[in-house]
Design an enzyme around this catalytic site. Structure first.
Site, PDB file in Angstrom:
ATOM      1  N   CYS A   1      10.028   8.044  16.713  1.00 22.17           N
ATOM      2  CA  CYS A   1      11.172   8.758  17.264  1.00 22.17           C
ATOM      3  C   CYS A   1      10.914  10.237  16.995  1.00 22.17           C
ATOM      4  CB  CYS A   1      12.511   8.264  16.707  1.00 22.17           C
ATOM      5  SG  CYS A   1      12.874   8.652  14.988  1.00 22.17           S
TER       6      CYS A   1
ATOM      7  N   ARG B   1       7.863  14.391  17.487  1.00 18.26           N
ATOM      8  CA  ARG B   1       8.019  15.820  17.788  1.00 18.26           C
ATOM      9  C   ARG B   1       7.250  16.725  16.833  1.00 18.26           C
ATOM     10  NH1 ARG B   1      14.440  15.455  19.112  1.00 18.26           N
ATOM     11  NH2 ARG B   1      14.210  14.912  21.325  1.00 18.26           N
TER      12      ARG B   1
ATOM     13  N   HIS C   1      -0.434   0.974  -1.570  1.00 20.93           N
ATOM     14  CA  HIS C   1       0.516   0.725  -2.654  1.00 20.93           C
ATOM     15  C   HIS C   1       1.772  -0.020  -2.231  1.00 20.93           C
ATOM     16  CE1 HIS C   1      -1.110   4.275  -5.278  1.00 20.93           C
ATOM     17  NE2 HIS C   1      -2.019   3.357  -5.016  1.00 20.93           N
ATOM     18  N   ASN C   2       2.189   0.139  -0.968  1.00 19.49           N
ATOM     19  CA  ASN C   2       3.470  -0.422  -0.529  1.00 19.49           C
ATOM     20  C   ASN C   2       3.328  -1.571   0.454  1.00 19.49           C
ATOM     21  OD1 ASN C   2       4.053   2.983  -0.329  1.00 19.49           O
ATOM     22  ND2 ASN C   2       4.952   1.758  -1.964  1.00 19.49           N
TER      23      ASN C   2
ATOM     24  N   ARG D   1       5.884  -4.850  -7.598  1.00 18.07           N
ATOM     25  CA  ARG D   1       6.765  -3.797  -7.088  1.00 18.07           C
ATOM     26  C   ARG D   1       7.229  -4.107  -5.672  1.00 18.07           C
ATOM     27  NH1 ARG D   1       2.785   0.905  -9.392  1.00 18.07           N
ATOM     28  NH2 ARG D   1       3.353   0.647 -11.578  1.00 18.07           N
TER      29      ARG D   1
ATOM     30  N   ARG E   1      -1.041  -4.384  -9.613  1.00 17.00           N
ATOM     31  CA  ARG E   1       0.272  -4.003 -10.147  1.00 17.00           C
ATOM     32  C   ARG E   1       1.302  -3.761  -9.047  1.00 17.00           C
ATOM     33  NH1 ARG E   1      -2.740   0.711  -9.947  1.00 17.00           N
ATOM     34  NH2 ARG E   1      -1.611   2.598  -9.354  1.00 17.00           N
TER      35      ARG E   1
END
Length: 144
Positions: free
Chosen positions: A66, A110, A99-100, A137, A133
């Site tokens: 967006c 834009r 990591h995520n 998480r 690790r």
């Protein structure tokens, strides 16, 4: 690479069209959940369609765009199985995957060039989840 889901609002439409060219050049299949023009529209409609497509296993990952990347990212992240990461440089894309375990790449239509988008997508697709690790998480992210 499995099928990639795509979503944008009107402000992200032009960059999404470039993303399609990028994916086709890489031989990556995609499904476009909309929007299909630059006519003004509401980003949550397309964010939710993409998220539902991932939840239904129609695609494993997604790219959403967006104007700022914020609104579509917020909408995507309302879904429990979605980890949408707003990335404006390749390093953020790398860390969001490493990591995520991000499963949706969000870009600000834009604020980045097509060349920058290519570098961000290259990094996002090339980086695996590190595990270790980070597993615990990531497991804490969904609201129970």
């Amino acid at each position: 690479m499995t099928k990639v889901g795509l979503a944008s609002d009107h402000a992200g439409y032009a960059l999404k069209q470039h993303v399609k060219i990028y994916l086709e050049a890489k031989g990556i299949a995609y499904h476009d959940y909309g929007t299909y023009s630059e006519d003004s529209c509401d980003y949550p409609d397309y964010a939710h369609a993409l998220a539902k497509g991932i939840e239904a296993d129609e695609c494993k990952t997604g790219i959403a765009i967006c104007g700022s990347g914020q609104g579509i990212s917020i909408s995507l992240n309302k879904h429990q199985g979605i980890r949408a990461a707003l990335c404006w440089i390749p390093e953020i894309a790398h860390l969001s995957r490493q990591h995520n375990d991000a499963n949706v790449l969000v870009m600000p239509g834009r604020f980045i060039t097509e060349k920058e988008a290519d570098a961000i997508m290259d990094e996002f697709f090339a980086t695996p989840f590190e595990g270790g690790r980070h597993v615990a998480r990531v497991a804490k992210i969904p609201v129970q």
